[in-house]
Write an enzyme that holds these catalytic residues in place. Sequence first.
Site, short mmCIF file in Angstrom:
data_model
loop_
_atom_site.label_atom_id
_atom_site.label_comp_id
_atom_site.label_asym_id
_atom_site.label_seq_id
_atom_site.Cartn_x
_atom_site.Cartn_y
_atom_site.Cartn_z
N VAL A 11 -1.57 -7.92 -4.38
CA VAL A 11 -1.17 -8.92 -3.39
C VAL A 11 -2.40 -9.77 -3.08
CG1 VAL A 11 -0.25 -9.33 -1.09
CG2 VAL A 11 0.61 -7.42 -2.45
N GLY A 14 0.81 -1.22 0.00
CA GLY A 14 0.00 0.00 0.00
C GLY A 14 0.84 1.26 0.00
N GLU A 43 -18.59 17.72 0.62
CA GLU A 43 -17.73 18.42 -0.32
C GLU A 43 -18.17 18.21 -1.77
OE1 GLU A 43 -13.72 18.53 2.50
OE2 GLU A 43 -13.93 16.95 0.99
N GLY A 78 -0.26 4.43 0.20
CA GLY A 78 -1.06 5.57 0.65
C GLY A 78 -0.31 6.39 1.68
N PHE A 79 -1.05 7.15 2.48
CA PHE A 79 -0.43 8.02 3.48
C PHE A 79 0.44 7.24 4.46
CE2 PHE A 79 -4.22 10.62 2.34
CZ PHE A 79 -3.55 11.75 1.90
N ASP A 117 -5.88 2.95 8.18
CA ASP A 117 -7.30 2.59 8.17
C ASP A 117 -7.59 1.15 8.54
OD1 ASP A 117 -7.73 5.17 7.34
OD2 ASP A 117 -8.00 4.67 5.23
#
Length: 423
Positions: free
Chosen positions: A83, A15, A174, A17-18, A305
């Site tokens: 994966v 991953g 948003e 991501g952040f 997460d």
Amino acid sequence: MNIPETGVPRIVVIGGGFAGISFIKQLRNEKVQIVLFDRHNYHTFQPLLYQVSTAGLEPDSIAYPLRKVFRKNKDFHFRMAEVENINTENNSIATSIGNLRYDYLVLATGTRTNFFGNESIAKNSMPMKTVPQALNIRSLMLQNIEMADITTDEVERKRLLNFVIAGAGPTGVELAGALAEFRKGILENDYPELDEDEMNVHLIEGQNRVLPPMSEAVSKKAQKYLEKLGVQLHLETLISDFDGKTVTTKDGKKFETATFIWAAGVTGALVKGIDGEALVEKANRYKVDEFNKIVSFNNIYALGDIALMETKEYPKGHPQVAQPAIQQGKNLGKNFKKMLKGEKLEPFKYFDKGTMATVGRNKAVVDIGKMHFGGAIAWFLWMFVHLWFLVGFRNRVVTFFNWTYSYINYDRAARLIIRPFKK
């Protein structure tokens, strides 16, 4: 798989991501081999996906090549692959391009859209978790407006100009605000034969207020902003079905629409191979200790997460947003350096920097500790924070100039149907 054995500990990260990026950055000069797997060759700044889907930004403004992020890391390898399974007994993973052994495994796979088992919604609605999905929404939105501009069927025109969003969390709010501003700033100028009032934006939420994770004070402000923009709110309303043309709610309401965007929830993006007491099935998250190590394993970690770390302040785990992921990645990276030196590890402590959401031009809301405020100051703060955390100097510059241009001209320059969407 052609990853060389270099005689140093191999850390496999799943991953980009952040959380994954934050972790790997800490190990830039360490004597370890890092292998990063991701389905895409870029990092996505997900908080701004809604701007791609509403023609505010081009996708390359919020995406950045993963290889470029880590080009200064020693013994770093990136593989674009899926994966498929983890073999915890053999310390190896199975991927779409082959198998690979690991010494340490770090799972940072984030979340996927949660349709709560509703197959019709999963099949027919528009999710927004990836850049391709955001581009699909942008294309569909523009295609439907173009079709509405030429149709002589009033019923069909109403359906094409009816935009329905499920979920009034930050993403839904948003999106709704951006669509309402699109109607106000673009429709009148680009489509003079369409009446601005014909385009409707509906925001549906199961709870009794918008932005449920935030304070009631900013929730009220956000609702006021949305109503001022003309967004039609439907609170305490649950959606039961969407057949591709009609959204049906549990209390019998029906919305005829050609654009139904699902922003009502996420669930952990798990990898097969880890279960038992390590997996909290209800939350679809891995149970971790204060060092982000998955329980029952000595060399497997989870970040962000998909990590459920129970604390006094967060008995159900930390919020599934960017800051916990960034902070956990940074802390684990520092702990790996300590571990390699035989030093004592530091338990993770989350520092809540606040929560914010933007509704539109000069309209945003912010929760920081006991401070709750909205308006232009909150909007500028929101812009600064998002620019700061964008990956890559170019992306920051391009996004800043896009926002400045849009602010001055009330325009959205990325109104392009590059890749027509077909269901």
